[in-house]
Design a protein around this motif. Structure first.
Motif, PDB file in Angstrom:
ATOM      1  N   LEU A  58       0.829  -1.199   0.000  1.00 47.18           N
ATOM      2  CA  LEU A  58       0.000   0.000   0.000  1.00 47.18           C
ATOM      3  C   LEU A  58       0.868   1.256   0.000  1.00 47.18           C
ATOM      4  N   ALA A  59       1.957   1.244   0.768  1.00 45.51           N
ATOM      5  CA  ALA A  59       2.865   2.396   0.783  1.00 45.51           C
ATOM      6  C   ALA A  59       3.414   2.666  -0.611  1.00 45.51           C
ATOM      7  N   ILE A  60       3.778   1.606  -1.319  1.00 45.11           N
ATOM      8  CA  ILE A  60       4.292   1.755  -2.679  1.00 45.11           C
ATOM      9  C   ILE A  60       3.196   2.320  -3.589  1.00 45.11           C
ATOM     10  N   GLU A  61       1.983   1.790  -3.456  1.00 41.77           N
ATOM     11  CA  GLU A  61       0.868   2.281  -4.270  1.00 41.77           C
ATOM     12  C   GLU A  61       0.581   3.754  -3.980  1.00 41.77           C
ATOM     13  N   GLN A  62       0.832   4.184  -2.752  1.00 38.74           N
ATOM     14  CA  GLN A  62       0.579   5.574  -2.374  1.00 38.74           C
ATOM     15  C   GLN A  62       1.715   6.508  -2.775  1.00 38.74           C
ATOM     16  N   GLY A  63       2.775   5.952  -3.342  1.00 39.66           N
ATOM     17  CA  GLY A  63       3.835   6.788  -3.884  1.00 39.66           C
ATOM     18  C   GLY A  63       5.080   6.906  -3.038  1.00 39.66           C
ATOM     19  N   GLU A 152      13.776 -11.133   2.782  1.00 37.41           N
ATOM     20  CA  GLU A 152      13.834 -11.582   1.392  1.00 37.41           C
ATOM     21  C   GLU A 152      12.484 -11.436   0.706  1.00 37.41           C
ATOM     22  N   GLU A 153      11.409 -11.738   1.416  1.00 36.97           N
ATOM     23  CA  GLU A 153      10.074 -11.584   0.829  1.00 36.97           C
ATOM     24  C   GLU A 153       9.762 -10.114   0.540  1.00 36.97           C
ATOM     25  N   ILE A 154      10.246  -9.230   1.386  1.00 35.65           N
ATOM     26  CA  ILE A 154      10.041  -7.797   1.162  1.00 35.65           C
ATOM     27  C   ILE A 154      10.795  -7.340  -0.087  1.00 35.65           C
ATOM     28  N   ILE A 155      12.018  -7.802  -0.229  1.00 35.76           N
ATOM     29  CA  ILE A 155      12.797  -7.467  -1.431  1.00 35.76           C
ATOM     30  C   ILE A 155      12.099  -7.984  -2.684  1.00 35.76           C
ATOM     31  N   ASN A 156      11.573  -9.210  -2.607  1.00 34.81           N
ATOM     32  CA  ASN A 156      10.866  -9.764  -3.765  1.00 34.81           C
ATOM     33  C   ASN A 156       9.634  -8.941  -4.111  1.00 34.81           C
ATOM     34  N   LEU A 157       8.925  -8.460  -3.084  1.00 32.62           N
ATOM     35  CA  LEU A 157       7.770  -7.603  -3.323  1.00 32.62           C
ATOM     36  C   LEU A 157       8.192  -6.331  -4.050  1.00 32.62           C
ATOM     37  N   VAL A 158       9.268  -5.711  -3.579  1.00 31.89           N
ATOM     38  CA  VAL A 158       9.749  -4.472  -4.190  1.00 31.89           C
ATOM     39  C   VAL A 158      10.128  -4.711  -5.645  1.00 31.89           C
ATOM     40  N   LYS A 159      10.844  -5.791  -5.903  1.00 28.83           N
ATOM     41  CA  LYS A 159      11.244  -6.087  -7.278  1.00 28.83           C
ATOM     42  C   LYS A 159      10.021  -6.260  -8.186  1.00 28.83           C
ATOM     43  N   GLN A 160       8.995  -6.952  -7.682  1.00 32.70           N
ATOM     44  CA  GLN A 160       7.800  -7.162  -8.492  1.00 32.70           C
ATOM     45  C   GLN A 160       7.067  -5.841  -8.720  1.00 32.70           C
ATOM     46  N   LYS A 167       8.727   2.022 -11.693  1.00 32.57           N
ATOM     47  CA  LYS A 167       9.320   3.011 -10.795  1.00 32.57           C
ATOM     48  C   LYS A 167      10.362   2.345  -9.906  1.00 32.57           C
ATOM     49  N   LYS A 168      11.474   3.026  -9.695  1.00 28.64           N
ATOM     50  CA  LYS A 168      12.491   2.535  -8.773  1.00 28.64           C
ATOM     51  C   LYS A 168      11.992   2.724  -7.347  1.00 28.64           C
ATOM     52  N   ILE A 169      12.059   1.668  -6.550  1.00 28.92           N
ATOM     53  CA  ILE A 169      11.579   1.698  -5.166  1.00 28.92           C
ATOM     54  C   ILE A 169      12.709   1.241  -4.256  1.00 28.92           C
ATOM     55  N   GLY A 170      12.889   1.919  -3.151  1.00 29.26           N
ATOM     56  CA  GLY A 170      13.968   1.572  -2.238  1.00 29.26           C
ATOM     57  C   GLY A 170      13.470   0.938  -0.955  1.00 29.26           C
ATOM     58  N   ILE A 171      14.396   0.297  -0.242  1.00 29.68           N
ATOM     59  CA  ILE A 171      14.100  -0.221   1.088  1.00 29.68           C
ATOM     60  C   ILE A 171      15.025   0.460   2.092  1.00 29.68           C
ATOM     61  N   TYR A 172      14.551   0.584   3.333  1.00 33.54           N
ATOM     62  CA  TYR A 172      15.236   1.377   4.349  1.00 33.54           C
ATOM     63  C   TYR A 172      15.252   0.565   5.650  1.00 33.54           C
ATOM     64  N   PRO A 173      15.967  -0.578   5.670  1.00 36.86           N
ATOM     65  CA  PRO A 173      15.905  -1.456   6.842  1.00 36.86           C
ATOM     66  C   PRO A 173      16.573  -0.855   8.076  1.00 36.86           C
ATOM     67  N   GLU A 174      16.009  -1.194   9.231  1.00 34.63           N
ATOM     68  CA  GLU A 174      16.594  -0.814  10.517  1.00 34.63           C
ATOM     69  C   GLU A 174      16.984  -2.069  11.284  1.00 34.63           C
ATOM     70  N   ARG A 206      19.020   2.761  -3.801  1.00 37.76           N
ATOM     71  CA  ARG A 206      17.795   2.035  -3.438  1.00 37.76           C
ATOM     72  C   ARG A 206      17.827   1.478  -2.022  1.00 37.76           C
ATOM     73  N   VAL A 207      18.896   1.727  -1.276  1.00 36.54           N
ATOM     74  CA  VAL A 207      19.014   1.170   0.072  1.00 36.54           C
ATOM     75  C   VAL A 207      19.596   2.199   1.026  1.00 36.54           C
ATOM     76  N   PHE A 208      18.934   2.380   2.169  1.00 34.60           N
ATOM     77  CA  PHE A 208      19.523   3.001   3.347  1.00 34.60           C
ATOM     78  C   PHE A 208      19.468   1.961   4.457  1.00 34.60           C
ATOM     79  N   ILE A 209      20.488   1.925   5.313  1.00 40.90           N
ATOM     80  CA  ILE A 209      20.441   1.107   6.523  1.00 40.90           C
ATOM     81  C   ILE A 209      20.551   2.045   7.717  1.00 40.90           C
ATOM     82  N   GLN A 210      19.686   1.834   8.712  1.00 41.77           N
ATOM     83  CA  GLN A 210      19.597   2.730   9.856  1.00 41.77           C
ATOM     84  C   GLN A 210      19.694   1.964  11.173  1.00 41.77           C
ATOM     85  N   SER A 211      20.103   2.683  12.220  1.00 37.69           N
ATOM     86  CA  SER A 211      20.149   2.079  13.551  1.00 37.69           C
ATOM     87  C   SER A 211      20.203   3.174  14.608  1.00 37.69           C
TER      88      SER A 211
END
Length: 413
Positions: A58-63, A152-160, A167-174, A206-211
């Motif tokens: 839904l977040a991806i669909e919302q932009g 891994e499932e989240i990455i697969n969702l983003v790729k699909q 659109k290029k979509i990034g992930i921001y894991p913590e 496409r990636v930030f890592i946070q902590s």
């Protein structure tokens, strides 16, 4: 005339170094004039149970430009998306008789917590659970519908979704509670890097890592070449709007007396810039709020009479210099967390989340963590369009020179 022509040539040369999107947003107060990004905080967690594939989609669909998975480890070393190691409040684990015996108390970052903990479950067991909405005032109708996803499932969702949308979509894991995970032999850093590498998801755009901890970011800085973000926290806000500071937990364990407040000083930000590319401050570190104490008990009053004291009973104080200080150190600024509910908004905003976003975008933040990405994207897009561009050749040349030296600073890091 020759000198004027020289300025034009110099300006043209410098402008050629600027990406088109940067030029279009050239008057923004962000680090390099870039358009602020919108990060779907735990997905679109204002509308779906947090950290589920449905929330992320839904977040991806919302932009949203990025989605944020908080990562904890299962007993058998798989990274799953949960905000806490304790899964009591975000899953239906309490309803499963087979898991009743695993109800226990653990010390997480120095605090005793009672519940069920992800590191006591295998991935196969986690997959029998279903997510539920953590906050009682949000929609509960999706409880019990969605699995707990792996990284891994989240990455697969983003790729699909990238295939579906173009659109290029990034992930921001913590990495959540890295010191705790180390203490139980389930280090997060290596499996995080391994998962990103094995799934071909290491593009730095496409990636930030946070902590919230420091040492694990310093370690990640040696393991992978993607942007790192130092999160900054505080215990609470005093009546007058000053922050009551706390510490990164790895500082507590190592005996380092510094607080997050120390990390927000120019010297602290310079140190962060030695291993990270940005900061993720609590939004109250940029715009804090003060309460009213008419009864003199030292506590903020329930001004609106709704029976609870929250941000809706408080008013803004003038912004701090944190955004400018971080930019001076060459750091991006991605504050958290922006939410639509009035209880999270200072009274000055009159219950309108748009006003809060507008203030922070004007201050020059480089992105926002939002529970409602649709709202953040709408305000961001309107704000970017409304920002005036330089209208004369000298303004454009000055802008080009400024961005040229900013870029040189970034190259030297």
């Amino acid at each position: 005339m020759l000198r004027y022509s020289g300025f034009i040539v110099l300006g043209s040369a410098l402008l050629s170094l600027m990406p088109t999107d940067q030029l279009l947003a050239s008057s923004l107060n962000t680090l390099n004039g870039q358009t602020p990004i919108v990060i779907g905080h735990r997905g679109a967690s204002g509308y779906r149970p947090e950290h589920t594939l449905a929330s992320y989609q839904l977040a991806i669909e919302q932009g949203a430009d990025f989605i944020e998975p908080d990562l904890v480890s299962t007993k058998d070393g798989f990274l799953i998306a949960r905000h806490e190691v304790n899964i009591k409040d975000t899953t239906n684990v309490a309803d499963i008789p087979a898991f009743a015996s695993r109800f226990t108390t653990k010390i997480i970052d120095g605090v005793a917590e009672t519940g069920w903990f992800a590191d006591d479950f295998t991935l196969a067991e986690i997959k029998t659970l279903r997510a539920k909405e953590r906050l009682p005032f949000r929609d509960q109708s999706f409880n019990g519908l969605f699995e707990i996803p792996t990284l891994e499932e989240i990455i697969n969702l983003v790729k699909q979704e990238e295939i579906n949308t173009g659109k290029k979509i990034g992930i921001y894991p913590e990495t959540k509670h890295p010191t705790y995970h180390d203490s139980v032999g389930l280090s997060l850093e290596e499996p995080l890097v391994e998962t990103l590498v094995n799934n071909g998801f290491t593009d730095p755009s496409r990636v930030f890592i946070q902590s919230f901890e420091v040492a694990n970011l310093q370690q990640l800085n040696t393991l992978i070449n993607v942007p790192l973000v130092q999160l900054l926290d505080a215990d609470s806000v005093a009546l007058d709007g000053t922050l009551i500071e706390n510490q990164p937990y790895d500082f507590v364990v190592s005996g380092d007396s510094r607080t997050y407040g120390d990390l927000r000083t120019p010297a602290g930000l310079a140190e962060i810039a030695s291993y990270a590319d940005g900061i993720g401050p609590w939004k109250r570190m940029i715009v804090s709020v003060k309460g009213v104490d008419l009864d003199g008990n030292g506590q903020a009053d329930d001004v609106n009479g709704d029976g609870v004291v929250n941000d809706a009973d408080k008013t803004k104080v003038p912004p701090t210099s944190l955004v400018n200080d971080a930019h001076t150190a060459g750091l991006l600024v991605h504050p958290y967390t922006f939410r639509n509910e009035p209880r999270y908004l200072a009274a000055d905003y009159n219950g309108d989340p748009n006003s809060e976003y507008q203030q922070f975008f004007k201050l020059g933040v480089d992105g926002v963590f939002s529970d409602s990405p649709d709202t953040a994207v709408t305000v961001r897009n309107k704000f970017v369009v409304s920002v005036p561009e330089p209208t004369n050749i000298f303004g454009i040349i000055a802008l080009g020179i400024s961005n040229f030296f900013r870029r040189r600073k970034g190259w030297s890091k």
